[in-house]
Write a protein that holds these residues in place. Structure first.
Motif, mmCIF file in Angstrom:
data_model
loop_
_atom_site.group_PDB
_atom_site.id
_atom_site.type_symbol
_atom_site.label_atom_id
_atom_site.label_comp_id
_atom_site.label_asym_id
_atom_site.label_seq_id
_atom_site.Cartn_x
_atom_site.Cartn_y
_atom_site.Cartn_z
ATOM 1 N N ALA A 21 0.838 -1.199 0.000
ATOM 2 C CA ALA A 21 0.000 0.000 0.000
ATOM 3 C C ALA A 21 0.873 1.250 0.000
ATOM 4 N N THR A 22 0.446 2.241 -0.767
ATOM 5 C CA THR A 22 1.083 3.559 -0.790
ATOM 6 C C THR A 22 -0.035 4.585 -0.693
ATOM 7 N N LEU A 23 0.069 5.470 0.291
ATOM 8 C CA LEU A 23 -0.977 6.458 0.551
ATOM 9 C C LEU A 23 -0.385 7.858 0.579
ATOM 10 N N LEU A 24 -1.171 8.818 0.153
ATOM 11 C CA LEU A 24 -0.824 10.228 0.292
ATOM 12 C C LEU A 24 -1.939 10.865 1.097
ATOM 13 N N ILE A 25 -1.591 11.427 2.263
ATOM 14 C CA ILE A 25 -2.596 11.983 3.155
ATOM 15 C C ILE A 25 -2.190 13.392 3.573
ATOM 16 N N ASN A 26 -3.186 14.173 3.988
ATOM 17 C CA ASN A 26 -2.851 15.513 4.480
ATOM 18 C C ASN A 26 -2.603 15.440 5.976
ATOM 19 N N SER A 27 -2.288 16.566 6.582
ATOM 20 C CA SER A 27 -1.907 16.580 7.996
ATOM 21 C C SER A 27 -3.071 16.297 8.938
ATOM 22 N N HIS A 28 -4.280 16.300 8.419
ATOM 23 C CA HIS A 28 -5.457 15.996 9.233
ATOM 24 C C HIS A 28 -5.916 14.555 9.074
ATOM 25 N N ASP A 41 -7.353 -1.243 4.971
ATOM 26 C CA ASP A 41 -8.359 -0.197 5.162
ATOM 27 C C ASP A 41 -7.633 1.141 5.152
ATOM 28 N N GLU A 42 -7.754 1.846 4.042
ATOM 29 C CA GLU A 42 -6.991 3.079 3.831
ATOM 30 C C GLU A 42 -7.302 4.145 4.872
ATOM 31 N N ARG A 43 -8.582 4.282 5.242
ATOM 32 C CA ARG A 43 -8.970 5.330 6.179
ATOM 33 C C ARG A 43 -8.391 5.090 7.571
ATOM 34 N N VAL A 44 -8.423 3.848 8.012
ATOM 35 C CA VAL A 44 -7.858 3.515 9.316
ATOM 36 C C VAL A 44 -6.352 3.745 9.302
ATOM 37 N N CYS A 45 -5.695 3.291 8.254
ATOM 38 C CA CYS A 45 -4.246 3.451 8.121
ATOM 39 C C CYS A 45 -3.866 4.930 8.103
ATOM 40 N N SER A 46 -4.598 5.744 7.368
ATOM 41 C CA SER A 46 -4.260 7.168 7.294
ATOM 42 C C SER A 46 -4.467 7.852 8.636
ATOM 43 N N GLY A 47 -5.501 7.498 9.361
ATOM 44 C CA GLY A 47 -5.727 8.081 10.678
ATOM 45 C C GLY A 47 -4.640 7.721 11.675
ATOM 46 N N ILE A 48 -4.244 6.460 11.683
ATOM 47 C CA ILE A 48 -3.191 6.010 12.591
ATOM 48 C C ILE A 48 -1.865 6.684 12.248
ATOM 49 N N VAL A 85 5.971 15.152 2.692
ATOM 50 C CA VAL A 85 6.174 15.666 1.337
ATOM 51 C C VAL A 85 5.392 16.974 1.273
ATOM 52 N N SER A 86 6.109 18.071 1.246
ATOM 53 C CA SER A 86 5.497 19.386 1.354
ATOM 54 C C SER A 86 4.710 19.409 2.667
ATOM 55 N N SER A 87 3.416 19.680 2.652
ATOM 56 C CA SER A 87 2.631 19.658 3.890
ATOM 57 C C SER A 87 1.806 18.378 4.004
ATOM 58 N N PHE A 88 2.134 17.373 3.210
ATOM 59 C CA PHE A 88 1.413 16.103 3.199
ATOM 60 C C PHE A 88 2.300 14.993 3.758
ATOM 61 N N LEU A 89 1.722 13.813 3.927
ATOM 62 C CA LEU A 89 2.475 12.646 4.370
ATOM 63 C C LEU A 89 2.369 11.542 3.333
ATOM 64 N N LEU A 90 3.499 10.960 3.007
ATOM 65 C CA LEU A 90 3.557 9.807 2.120
ATOM 66 C C LEU A 90 3.770 8.584 3.004
ATOM 67 N N VAL A 91 2.902 7.597 2.850
ATOM 68 C CA VAL A 91 2.919 6.411 3.700
ATOM 69 C C VAL A 91 3.026 5.170 2.828
ATOM 70 N N MET A 92 3.883 4.240 3.240
ATOM 71 C CA MET A 92 3.975 2.940 2.579
ATOM 72 C C MET A 92 3.826 1.851 3.629
ATOM 73 N N TYR A 93 3.057 0.848 3.266
ATOM 74 C CA TYR A 93 2.870 -0.308 4.130
ATOM 75 C C TYR A 93 3.449 -1.513 3.400
ATOM 76 N N ALA A 94 4.304 -2.279 4.094
ATOM 77 C CA ALA A 94 5.016 -3.372 3.432
ATOM 78 C C ALA A 94 4.929 -4.654 4.260
#
Length: 123
Positions: A21-28, A41-48, A85-94
């Protein structure tokens, strides 16, 4: 400006060699784009990930240190890697058998690729 379909395609290029999984999320914690299999579950992963990153930033500011460039965490079923990445977060799950050096390289390459268009979104 990044279009959602293009962003999903770009993020999916990292999903090889054990990265699931690779996600791009904002600071919220809001999901801007993702590429992952159905078991995540992308939403759970981004929140955590947003909460963990915010805690790390707060701890580093309390200790009067620079915020981390990368954060790696071992989870029950693999690794999570986060970078700003800028004001965002890049997340990878492996998967657990992934080499952390390879995961860091993918995170760094994708971060460098996404930085210019994401920086213009902030302006």
């Amino acid at each position: 400006m990044l279009r959602p379909k293009v962003l999903a395609h770009i993020l999916s290029q990292c999903n090889t060699s054990g990265v699931v999984a690779t996600l791009l999320i904002n600071s919220h914690g809001s999901l801007l784009g993702s590429a992952c299999d159905q078991s995540i579950d992308e939403r759970v992963c981004s929140g955590i990930c947003t909460t963990v990153w915010a805690m790390c930033k707060r701890i580093s500011s309390l200790c009067k240190e620079e915020p981390p460039q990368y954060l790696f965490a071992e989870c029950e079923n693999g690794f999570i890697a986060i970078t700003p990445v800028s004001s965002f977060l890049l997340v990878m799950y492996a998967n657990p058998d992934v080499c952390l050096g390879m995961l860091r390289s993918k995170l760094s390459a994708m971060s460098n690729y996404l930085e210019p268009p994401l920086h213009t979104m902030n302006d």
